[in-house]
Design a protein around this motif. Structure first.
Motif, mmCIF file in Angstrom:
data_model
loop_
_atom_site.group_PDB
_atom_site.id
_atom_site.type_symbol
_atom_site.label_atom_id
_atom_site.label_comp_id
_atom_site.label_asym_id
_atom_site.label_seq_id
_atom_site.Cartn_x
_atom_site.Cartn_y
_atom_site.Cartn_z
ATOM 1 N N PHE A 36 7.079 -7.295 5.327
ATOM 2 C CA PHE A 36 6.090 -7.249 6.410
ATOM 3 C C PHE A 36 4.978 -8.195 6.023
ATOM 4 N N TRP A 58 -4.036 -3.112 6.679
ATOM 5 C CA TRP A 58 -2.839 -2.730 5.928
ATOM 6 C C TRP A 58 -3.193 -1.435 5.207
ATOM 7 N N LEU A 59 -2.612 -0.344 5.659
ATOM 8 C CA LEU A 59 -3.074 0.986 5.255
ATOM 9 C C LEU A 59 -1.904 1.934 5.043
ATOM 10 N N SER A 60 -2.026 2.763 4.019
ATOM 11 C CA SER A 60 -1.057 3.855 3.840
ATOM 12 C C SER A 60 -1.819 5.124 3.520
ATOM 13 N N LYS A 106 5.137 -7.428 19.026
ATOM 14 C CA LYS A 106 4.696 -6.409 18.071
ATOM 15 C C LYS A 106 3.284 -6.690 17.559
ATOM 16 N N THR A 151 0.838 -1.207 0.000
ATOM 17 C CA THR A 151 0.000 0.000 0.000
ATOM 18 C C THR A 151 0.877 1.264 0.000
ATOM 19 N N ASP A 167 7.475 0.941 16.876
ATOM 20 C CA ASP A 167 6.683 -0.299 16.882
ATOM 21 C C ASP A 167 5.663 -0.170 17.993
ATOM 22 N N ILE A 185 5.023 0.551 11.705
ATOM 23 C CA ILE A 185 4.767 1.801 10.976
ATOM 24 C C ILE A 185 5.982 2.092 10.100
ATOM 25 N N ALA A 234 3.877 -7.908 -1.239
ATOM 26 C CA ALA A 234 5.257 -7.503 -0.954
ATOM 27 C C ALA A 234 5.245 -6.353 0.056
HETATM 28 C C1 BTN Z 1 7.913 -2.368 10.310
HETATM 29 O O1 BTN Z 1 7.534 -2.625 11.439
HETATM 30 O O2 BTN Z 1 8.956 -2.820 9.870
HETATM 31 C C2 BTN Z 1 7.048 -1.464 9.466
HETATM 32 C C3 BTN Z 1 5.927 -2.236 8.897
HETATM 33 C C4 BTN Z 1 4.948 -1.383 8.112
HETATM 34 C C5 BTN Z 1 3.900 -2.227 7.437
HETATM 35 C C6 BTN Z 1 2.844 -1.422 6.766
HETATM 36 S S1 BTN Z 1 1.507 -2.420 6.206
HETATM 37 C C7 BTN Z 1 0.869 -1.090 5.279
HETATM 38 C C8 BTN Z 1 2.052 -0.365 4.683
HETATM 39 N N1 BTN Z 1 2.433 -0.928 3.414
HETATM 40 C C9 BTN Z 1 3.634 -1.495 3.455
HETATM 41 O O3 BTN Z 1 4.179 -2.054 2.481
HETATM 42 N N2 BTN Z 1 4.168 -1.360 4.666
HETATM 43 C C10 BTN Z 1 3.287 -0.630 5.559
#
Ligand code: BTN
Length: 231
Positions: free
Chosen positions: A47, A56-58, A102, A18, A95, A106, A38
């Motif tokens: 992740f 799963w959000l951006s 965990k 995302t 985290d 983020i 991915a």
């Molecule tokens: C970490 O703890 O290493 C960071 C993980 C972040 C995961 C989120 S899931 C939504 C967004 N899209 C991704 O590809 N990564 C973040």
């Protein structure tokens, strides 16, 4: 309250990441997917973000280009998870943990005058297999959180956070310190390529970790990964 992210939600069944999709979109938006093939973690890691097991959000925003938002977002998520009854704490830098495991990661990335804040919250997993000692989910903590409700709360929280920035920094910093489980712990962290042990003494005004190393010297880190050495 007007929420530009809620007005621009892109919902996907499956996507690589995302975060990547938000950057492709370019304009202010929120991207949410049931499954990431991915998913990106910090430090180039994967992740795990399986089908419908979590949020799963951006979000992509272009107004505030500050790496500090990663810590501010940690505060937002920690507060929301606590409202749902989880004993969430912040492991520096960002985290979110429950009982030392965990529950949320983020990943903030900055590119082409845009910031993407990616948030992964584990909701429904029942077994993390070989990651069981370090990962947890709301379900494993006996809390049910509806994904749609959580999405709405997170988008409201992030929208408010951007309005609060930077004037409410003191409040965010205070909450961060209050809920940071790294403080006063013996930890190890990479410093200039070497693993060093020390005591996490403080979070400074820029959300950096202040460490006292074994030789008594004080070091400030703005990023990195904390290890808790086995005592
Ligand atoms: C970490 O703890 O290493 C960071 C993980 C972040 C995961 C989120 S899931 C939504 C967004 N899209 C991704 O590809 N990564 C973040």
């Amino acid at each position: 309250m007007e929420n530009i992210f809620k007005n621009n939600i892109i919902r996907l069944k499956e996507i690589d990441s995302t975060n990547l999709e938000a950057f492709r979109h370019k304009a202010t938006c929120a991207v949410v997917a049931d499954c990431q093939t991915a998913g990106k973690g910090r430090m180039g890691r994967n992740f795990i973000s399986d089908n419908n097991q979590g949020l799963w959000l951006s979000i992509l925003e272009t107004d505030i280009l500050s790496s500090e938002l990663t810590a501010w977002a940690g505060v937002v998520i920690c507060k929301i998870l606590r409202k749902h009854g989880l004993e969430a704490q912040i492991k520096w830098p960002n985290d979110i943990q429950v009982n030392g495991k965990k529950i949320c990661g983020i990943l903030c990335e900055m590119k082409n005058q845009a910031v993407v804040i990616g948030i992964g919250i584990n909701l429904y997993q029942e077994d993390f297999k070989d990651l069981s000692s370090i990962a947890t989910s709301a379900k494993l903590c006996n809390i049910f959180i509806d994904k749609e409700i959580l999405l709405s709360e997170v988008l409201d929280g992030l929208n408010q956070m951007l309005l609060d920035y930077p004037s409410k920094k003191e409040a965010y910093l205070q909450y961060f310190k209050e809920k940071c489980n790294t403080l006063n712990q013996e930890i190890a962290i990479q410093i200039e390529g070497n693993m060093k042990k020390g005591i996490a003494k403080d979070i400074d005004n820029d959300f950096r970790l202040v460490l006292e190393l074994s030789d008594g010297s004080i070091v400030t880190k703005d990023s990195g990964e904390i290890f808790t050495p086995r005592l």
